[in-house]
Design an enzyme around this catalytic site. Structure first.
Site, PDB file in Angstrom:
ATOM      1  N   GLY A  65      16.348 -78.429  40.127  1.00  0.00           N
ATOM      2  CA  GLY A  65      16.295 -77.276  39.226  1.00  0.00           C
ATOM      3  C   GLY A  65      17.389 -76.297  39.594  1.00  0.00           C
ATOM      4  O   GLY A  65      17.709 -76.112  40.757  1.00  0.00           O
ATOM      5  N   THR A  68      19.149 -69.053  37.122  1.00  0.00           N
ATOM      6  CA  THR A  68      20.027 -67.923  37.404  1.00  0.00           C
ATOM      7  C   THR A  68      19.785 -67.404  38.814  1.00  0.00           C
ATOM      8  O   THR A  68      20.678 -66.891  39.461  1.00  0.00           O
ATOM      9  CB  THR A  68      19.726 -66.783  36.407  1.00  0.00           C
ATOM     10  N   PHE A  69      18.556 -67.537  39.266  1.00  0.00           N
ATOM     11  CA  PHE A  69      18.199 -66.882  40.518  1.00  0.00           C
ATOM     12  C   PHE A  69      17.932 -67.823  41.676  1.00  0.00           C
ATOM     13  O   PHE A  69      17.663 -67.382  42.787  1.00  0.00           O
ATOM     14  CB  PHE A  69      16.977 -65.984  40.294  1.00  0.00           C
ATOM     15  N   SER A  70      17.946 -69.118  41.410  1.00  0.00           N
ATOM     16  CA  SER A  70      17.672 -70.056  42.506  1.00  0.00           C
ATOM     17  C   SER A  70      18.138 -71.454  42.161  1.00  0.00           C
ATOM     18  O   SER A  70      18.425 -71.763  41.008  1.00  0.00           O
ATOM     19  CB  SER A  70      16.166 -70.096  42.776  1.00  0.00           C
ATOM     20  N   ASP A 177       6.817 -64.267  33.482  1.00  0.00           N
ATOM     21  CA  ASP A 177       7.717 -65.313  33.000  1.00  0.00           C
ATOM     22  C   ASP A 177       6.940 -66.609  32.778  1.00  0.00           C
ATOM     23  O   ASP A 177       7.381 -67.690  33.179  1.00  0.00           O
ATOM     24  CB  ASP A 177       8.870 -65.508  34.006  1.00  0.00           C
TER      25      ASP A 177
HETATM   26  P1  ADP Z   1      13.840 -70.199  38.960  1.00  0.00           P
HETATM   27  O1  ADP Z   1      13.482 -68.860  39.480  1.00  0.00           O
HETATM   28  O2  ADP Z   1      15.257 -70.556  39.218  1.00  0.00           O
HETATM   29  O3  ADP Z   1      13.424 -70.418  37.542  1.00  0.00           O
HETATM   30  P2  ADP Z   1      11.595 -71.910  39.695  1.00  0.00           P
HETATM   31  O4  ADP Z   1      10.698 -71.565  40.817  1.00  0.00           O
HETATM   32  O5  ADP Z   1      11.054 -71.735  38.326  1.00  0.00           O
HETATM   33  O6  ADP Z   1      12.991 -71.208  39.880  1.00  0.00           O
HETATM   34  O7  ADP Z   1      12.017 -73.438  39.836  1.00  0.00           O
HETATM   35  C1  ADP Z   1      12.954 -74.036  38.963  1.00  0.00           C
HETATM   36  C2  ADP Z   1      12.514 -75.454  38.639  1.00  0.00           C
HETATM   37  O8  ADP Z   1      12.412 -76.213  39.863  1.00  0.00           O
HETATM   38  C3  ADP Z   1      11.124 -75.571  37.993  1.00  0.00           C
HETATM   39  O9  ADP Z   1      11.202 -75.406  36.591  1.00  0.00           O
HETATM   40  C4  ADP Z   1      10.720 -76.948  38.384  1.00  0.00           C
HETATM   41  O10 ADP Z   1      11.317 -77.914  37.543  1.00  0.00           O
HETATM   42  C5  ADP Z   1      11.331 -77.109  39.784  1.00  0.00           C
HETATM   43  N1  ADP Z   1      10.329 -76.760  40.809  1.00  0.00           N
HETATM   44  C6  ADP Z   1      10.078 -75.547  41.337  1.00  0.00           C
HETATM   45  N2  ADP Z   1       9.105 -75.604  42.247  1.00  0.00           N
HETATM   46  C7  ADP Z   1       8.715 -76.888  42.305  1.00  0.00           C
HETATM   47  C8  ADP Z   1       7.730 -77.601  43.066  1.00  0.00           C
HETATM   48  N3  ADP Z   1       6.965 -76.991  43.971  1.00  0.00           N
HETATM   49  N4  ADP Z   1       7.601 -78.928  42.852  1.00  0.00           N
HETATM   50  C9  ADP Z   1       8.394 -79.556  41.968  1.00  0.00           C
HETATM   51  N5  ADP Z   1       9.339 -78.954  41.245  1.00  0.00           N
HETATM   52  C10 ADP Z   1       9.503 -77.643  41.392  1.00  0.00           C
HETATM   53 MG    MG Z   2      11.568 -70.599  36.642  1.00  0.00          MG
END
Ligand code: ADP
Ligand code: MG
Length: 542
Positions: A65, A68-70, A177
């Site tokens: 994934g 913008t922030f991670s 969100d």
């Molecule tokens: P952001 O702040 O960049 O949106 P997220 O925490 O939503 O970050 O994570 C981005 C993507 O990474 C998620 O939409 C998902 O697809 C994947 N992801 C995040 N956490 C997990 C997890 N614990 N297990 C599997 N995939 C994850």
């Molecule tokens: Mg997200």
């Protein structure tokens, strides 16, 4: 393989533009893939370099994934005796504010780990690099499965989403969100996880201590009174005491990109704080809608402004552009209205779109309603708008302009709308979009899965949205498809194991719940706790 490409084995090796095209496309794709792989490999190396202790524990396998922030990575680890564990590593952008990061982490540690809320295993930090290690949940792409879900699966999905929302709301966390990519769903295992507390804020009585520093009503009040500036530089004024440990623990050099206060809002406000009016946003929208779409143009104002302007407002505070689609220089020079506004436009509640400063957990319930709308209509994203007023106009095409204006009044906002649009019957709307005609309960419209990626309402088509209401059922111009049609796109059904069971008789309770989630008035909108007890879930237990 060859057959699927339409190339016969005994085809002569002579020049074939068709084959050349396939080959060119194939190698282009391969190149793209190689390029991507090289990029991911580089990112993984950089992450090991930035946070070297990761290499003692994890084998980072892939990037899963990037926002913008991670960036989120899949890793494996031998954490305890037994088989290797799959872990998701979330690398936060180094410019994130330390309080923001710590608050995200605290949401996961305090509220996470049960009731479909993602938990956390470890957190690593080196300098301004922070990596959150979470249990990995393999999940589906919402769009890929949207039209193959059985009705029962949709019920389970929503039930489990409300379970997660009830949990976080009990802790006084407003997620802000809620959308499918932040609610992970493993269809096979029937597992769910709400992730991403990067935009979360606290209610006035939040149990997440650090959220008090991210956002509080009092701060908000102070912000709107004292801060007329938008944060643009490297120094971030904190309007509240920062825990000492945190201040020392983290060091950030760059500017905040992810909002941790509510200081980035684009509404102008008068110096006395009483008079405010949408400025540029209105201008753009009015122009766009007036010249291109001739659809709905909207303006949002504080109700107080309307009253004052209409009655006893001193001449120096009035302006010429009231009730017009222009924005005068007086309004352009007004100070910005401050209210939290994070999130994704299509999922934003009316009170977020109109910048109401008192936002509660109800905003997450609206977002859940938009997800439910997608599930029932088979369209994702349902709303697609690039600015708030367009998003508001799109909501009006579904919920009605009069109703929206009426509801906005309850939270102190006045909306001016150039055209009246009626509210739609939610069942009829969803059935039409899904291709189900209520009088003949079978697929009659868009092929399921085909049109799902088209937003139901987009900026290009939102003027049609009101026409959509007037279009008699059956005349909807989608690709015609009937269940059992032998020439139809069979693989759409095979691939996702579509289960149409239950879709022929969607109970009224489903639309009743949808109506209560998409309640324009946040004060009466259904809560997560109430939603779980709704008759739609009558035979389901917590
Ligand atoms: P952001 O702040 O960049 O949106 P997220 O925490 O939503 O970050 O994570 C981005 C993507 O990474 C998620 O939409 C998902 O697809 C994947 N992801 C995040 N956490 C997990 C997890 N614990 N297990 C599997 N995939 C994850
Ligand atoms: Mg997200």
């Amino acid at each position: 393989m060859e057959a699927s490409l339409g190339i016969q084995m005994d085809e002569p090796m002579a020049f074939s533009p068709q084959r050349d095209r396939f080959q060119a496309e194939g190698s282009l794709k391969k190149n793209e893939q190689n390029f991507k792989l090289a990029g991911v490999k580089k990112d993984i190396e950089k992450l090991y370099e930035a946070v070297p202790q990761l290499s003692n524990v994890f084998k980072i396998k892939d990037k899963i994934g990037e926002g913008t922030f991670s960036s989120v990575y899949l890793a494996t680890a031998q954490l305890q005796v037994g088989p290797e564990e799959k872990i998701a590593l979330k690398h936060l952008i180094p410019t994130s504010h330390p309080i923001r990061i710590a608050a995200e982490l605290q949401c996961l540690t305090v509220a996470g780990g049960q009731d479909n809320v993602m938990g956390v295993k470890y957190c690593f930090r080196k300098n301004d690099h922070v990596v959150i290690a979470m249990p990995y949940l393999e999940h589906e792409s919402f769009l890929d499965i949207l039209n193959s879900l059985s009705f029962q699966e949709v019920r389970e999905y929503m039930f489990n989403l409300f379970k997660a929302l009830k949990r976080i709301h009990q802790f006084g966390i407003v997620h802000r969100d809620v959308k499918p990519s932040n609610f992970l769903y493993n269809r096979r295992l029937k597992k769910y996880a709400l992730v991403d507390f990067g935009l979360a804020q606290g209610t006035h009585d939040t149990k997440i201590e650090l959220l008090k520093f991210v956002q509080s009503e009092a701060q908000q009040e102070r912000c709107s009174q004292n801060k007329s500036h938008i944060i643009t530089g490297n120094k971030i004024p904190l309007s509240g005491p920062v825990p000492k440990e945190l201040d020392q623990q983290f060091t950030t050099k760059a500017s905040v990109k992810r909002p941790y206060t509510n200081a980035q809002i684009q509404i102008k406000q008068g110096k006395d704080g009483k008079l405010m009016k949408q400025s540029k946003t209105v201008d753009v929208l009015s122009r766009k809608l007036a010249t291109k779409k001739k659809a709905i143009s909207t303006k949002v104002m504080n109700s107080a402004v309307m009253r004052k302007t209409a009655s006893s407002c001193p001449a120096s505070l009035t302006c010429d552009c009231y009730a017009t689609d222009k924005v005068c220089s007086i309004c352009l020079s007004r100070r910005q209205q401050v209210a939290p506004r994070a999130g994704t436009p299509g999922f934003r509640a009316p009170e977020v779109l109109t910048k109401c400063p008192n936002q509660t957990t109800a905003i997450d319930m609206w977002s859940a309603g938009v997800i439910f709308l997608s599930l029932l209509s088979g369209r994702y994203p349902f709303y697609k708008a690039s600015d708030d007023l367009t998003a508001l106009a799109q909501i009006m095409t579904i919920r009605g302009s009069r109703e929206t204006i009426q509801a906005a009044k309850t939270f102190g906002k006045s909306i001016l709308c150039s055209k009246e649009v009626p509210a739609q019957d939610l069942r009829k709307l969803c059935e039409r979009l899904r291709g189900m005609d209520s009088s003949t309960p079978k697929l009659t419209g868009d092929i399921q899965g085909h049109a799902s990626h088209q937003p139901a309402i987009s900026e290009k088509t939102d003027h049609k949205a009101s026409c959509l209401v007037q279009t008699p059922p059956g005349q909807y111009s989608g690709n015609s498809f009937k269940k059992g049609d032998s020439n139809s796109c069979e693989h759409c059904f095979d691939e996702y194991n579509t289960n149409l069971e239950g879709w022929n008789e969607v109970p009224d309770e489903a639309y009743d719940l949808l109506d209560k989630l998409l309640d324009l008035n946040p004060a009466s909108r259904i809560t997560a706790e109430e939603a779980l007890l709704h008759p739609f879930f009558k035979d389901m237990s917590l």
